[in-house]
Design a protein around this motif. Structure first.
Motif, mmCIF file in Angstrom:
data_model
loop_
_atom_site.group_PDB
_atom_site.id
_atom_site.type_symbol
_atom_site.label_atom_id
_atom_site.label_comp_id
_atom_site.label_asym_id
_atom_site.label_seq_id
_atom_site.Cartn_x
_atom_site.Cartn_y
_atom_site.Cartn_z
ATOM 1 N N VAL A 1 0.525 -1.174 -0.234
ATOM 2 C CA VAL A 1 -0.291 -0.139 -0.285
ATOM 3 C C VAL A 1 0.983 1.631 0.175
ATOM 4 C CG1 VAL A 1 -1.851 1.238 1.423
ATOM 5 C CG2 VAL A 1 -1.937 -0.407 1.200
ATOM 6 N N VAL A 2 2.355 1.267 1.039
ATOM 7 C CA VAL A 2 2.745 2.249 1.071
ATOM 8 C C VAL A 2 3.658 2.781 -0.303
ATOM 9 C CG1 VAL A 2 4.609 3.357 1.759
ATOM 10 C CG2 VAL A 2 2.961 2.014 3.485
ATOM 11 N N GLU A 3 3.931 1.850 -1.132
ATOM 12 C CA GLU A 3 4.787 1.698 -1.864
ATOM 13 C C GLU A 3 3.627 1.956 -3.211
ATOM 14 O OE1 GLU A 3 8.122 2.453 -1.896
ATOM 15 O OE2 GLU A 3 7.698 1.544 0.077
ATOM 16 N N SER A 4 3.329 1.509 -3.672
ATOM 17 C CA SER A 4 2.679 2.453 -4.561
ATOM 18 C C SER A 4 1.614 3.332 -4.887
ATOM 19 C CB SER A 4 0.425 1.340 -4.497
ATOM 20 O OG SER A 4 -0.257 1.913 -3.460
ATOM 21 N N ALA A 22 4.869 4.818 -6.023
ATOM 22 C CA ALA A 22 5.479 4.741 -6.970
ATOM 23 C C ALA A 22 4.951 6.020 -8.201
ATOM 24 C CB ALA A 22 5.070 3.587 -7.763
ATOM 25 N N GLN A 23 4.048 6.907 -8.131
ATOM 26 C CA GLN A 23 3.698 7.392 -9.027
ATOM 27 C C GLN A 23 4.160 9.243 -9.267
ATOM 28 O OE1 GLN A 23 -0.759 7.293 -8.418
ATOM 29 N NE2 GLN A 23 -0.906 5.511 -8.597
ATOM 30 N N ALA A 35 10.342 14.041 -5.188
ATOM 31 C CA ALA A 35 9.278 14.191 -3.941
ATOM 32 C C ALA A 35 10.025 13.468 -2.918
ATOM 33 C CB ALA A 35 8.060 13.727 -4.592
ATOM 34 N N PRO A 36 8.422 14.178 -1.180
ATOM 35 C CA PRO A 36 9.153 13.080 -0.607
ATOM 36 C C PRO A 36 8.127 11.312 -0.382
ATOM 37 C CG PRO A 36 7.697 15.165 0.118
ATOM 38 C CD PRO A 36 8.393 15.111 -1.112
ATOM 39 N N ARG A 37 9.146 10.692 -0.163
ATOM 40 C CA ARG A 37 8.716 9.644 -0.636
ATOM 41 C C ARG A 37 8.148 9.061 1.288
ATOM 42 N NH1 ARG A 37 9.047 6.869 -5.345
ATOM 43 N NH2 ARG A 37 10.273 8.392 -6.204
ATOM 44 N N ALA A 38 6.879 8.498 1.341
ATOM 45 C CA ALA A 38 6.442 7.511 2.236
ATOM 46 C C ALA A 38 7.075 6.287 2.671
ATOM 47 C CB ALA A 38 4.450 7.377 2.020
ATOM 48 N N GLU A 79 -1.232 13.744 2.397
ATOM 49 C CA GLU A 79 -1.864 13.731 1.537
ATOM 50 C C GLU A 79 -1.319 12.423 1.209
ATOM 51 O OE1 GLU A 79 -0.337 16.434 1.134
ATOM 52 O OE2 GLU A 79 -1.494 18.083 0.446
ATOM 53 N N GLN A 80 -0.217 11.410 1.406
ATOM 54 C CA GLN A 80 0.424 10.554 0.974
ATOM 55 C C GLN A 80 -0.237 9.550 2.551
ATOM 56 O OE1 GLN A 80 4.548 10.452 1.206
ATOM 57 N NE2 GLN A 80 4.835 11.092 -1.031
ATOM 58 N N THR A 81 -0.342 9.974 3.667
ATOM 59 C CA THR A 81 -1.247 9.214 4.820
ATOM 60 C C THR A 81 -2.769 9.238 4.575
ATOM 61 O OG1 THR A 81 0.586 10.778 6.562
ATOM 62 C CG2 THR A 81 -1.134 9.708 7.004
ATOM 63 N N GLN A 82 -2.818 10.266 4.123
ATOM 64 C CA GLN A 82 -4.361 10.106 4.266
ATOM 65 C C GLN A 82 -5.073 9.060 2.078
ATOM 66 O OE1 GLN A 82 -6.634 13.205 2.146
ATOM 67 N NE2 GLN A 82 -7.994 13.686 3.272
#
Length: 204
Positions: free
Chosen positions: A76-79, A82-83, A88-91, A133-136
């Motif tokens: 879920v995190v890596e999907s 990938a976009q 950009a900061p990565r989750a 936005e990533q966390t949400q």
């Protein structure tokens, strides 16, 4: 009179007996037909209940889905990463710590008294980093996973980096936050486990 008494009356009585027997047999046939219809209806209702039960049970976790839960969360995190653009900061999934080694019977009423002794849960402490936005997006995708998962004790704070520790530094819109929460995976208790839980509650 002789003919009536000796011939007609016995014949009439025999006719009445046969008619009563016929009516009785017709009633039995109708009862059996009704019983067959009721049996078919009960079978159809039982099949429907079994199907609904299977659909409900499919919503819960099981030992197999718990074994792959860490992989599912990483996916879920890596999907989402990938976009993203390259800079950009990565989750990141920073922590995945099971609170208990195996699922435990729910008996504290936290999910309602009706399910006490009927459900088990496995609790995992989760910590991740990413933008809001990533966390949400990650939380929403966790809710879409197959097993029934409950997010509890959600906490977010600004990630401690060298820049945001300096007074007066304004954080950009894409600032990274640290989010922690507990993830509860629910699964039905087996009949033996439910009986043991009920026995313990009665003893208490």
């Amino acid at each position: 009179v002789y003919l009536v008494i000796n011939l007609l009356m016995p014949t009439w009585q025999r006719h009445q007996e046969l008619q009563a027997s016929r009516d009785e047999k017709n009633a039995l046939v109708e009862q059996k037909q009704l019983a067959i219809q009721q049996t078919e209806q009960v079978r159809a209702e039982l099949a429907q209940v079994k199907q609904q039960n299977a659909q409900v049970l499919a919503l819960f976790a099981d030992e197999r889905t718990l074994d792959t839960l860490l992989l599912d969360l990483n996916r879920v995190v890596e999907s989402g990463n990938a976009q993203l653009a390259q800079n950009a900061p990565r989750a990141k999934l920073k922590r995945f710590v099971p609170v208990t080694q195996s699922p435990e019977i729910v008996s504290d009423g936290s999910l309602g008294p009706v399910v006490n002794g009927k459900l088990k849960r496995q609790v995992v402490n989760i910590e991740l980093e990413g933008t809001f936005e990533q966390t949400q997006s990650i939380i929403r995708n966790i809710e879409r996973l197959q097993p029934l998962l409950i997010v509890k004790d959600y906490q977010s704070s600004l990630a401690q980096t060298g820049d945001n520790q300096q007074p007066g530094v304004v954080q950009p819109r894409g600032a990274v936050i640290t989010t922690s929460f507990q993830l509860e995976a629910l699964m039905p208790a087996s009949p033996a486990e439910a009986a043991a839980a009920a026995s313990n509650q009665n003893q208490q």
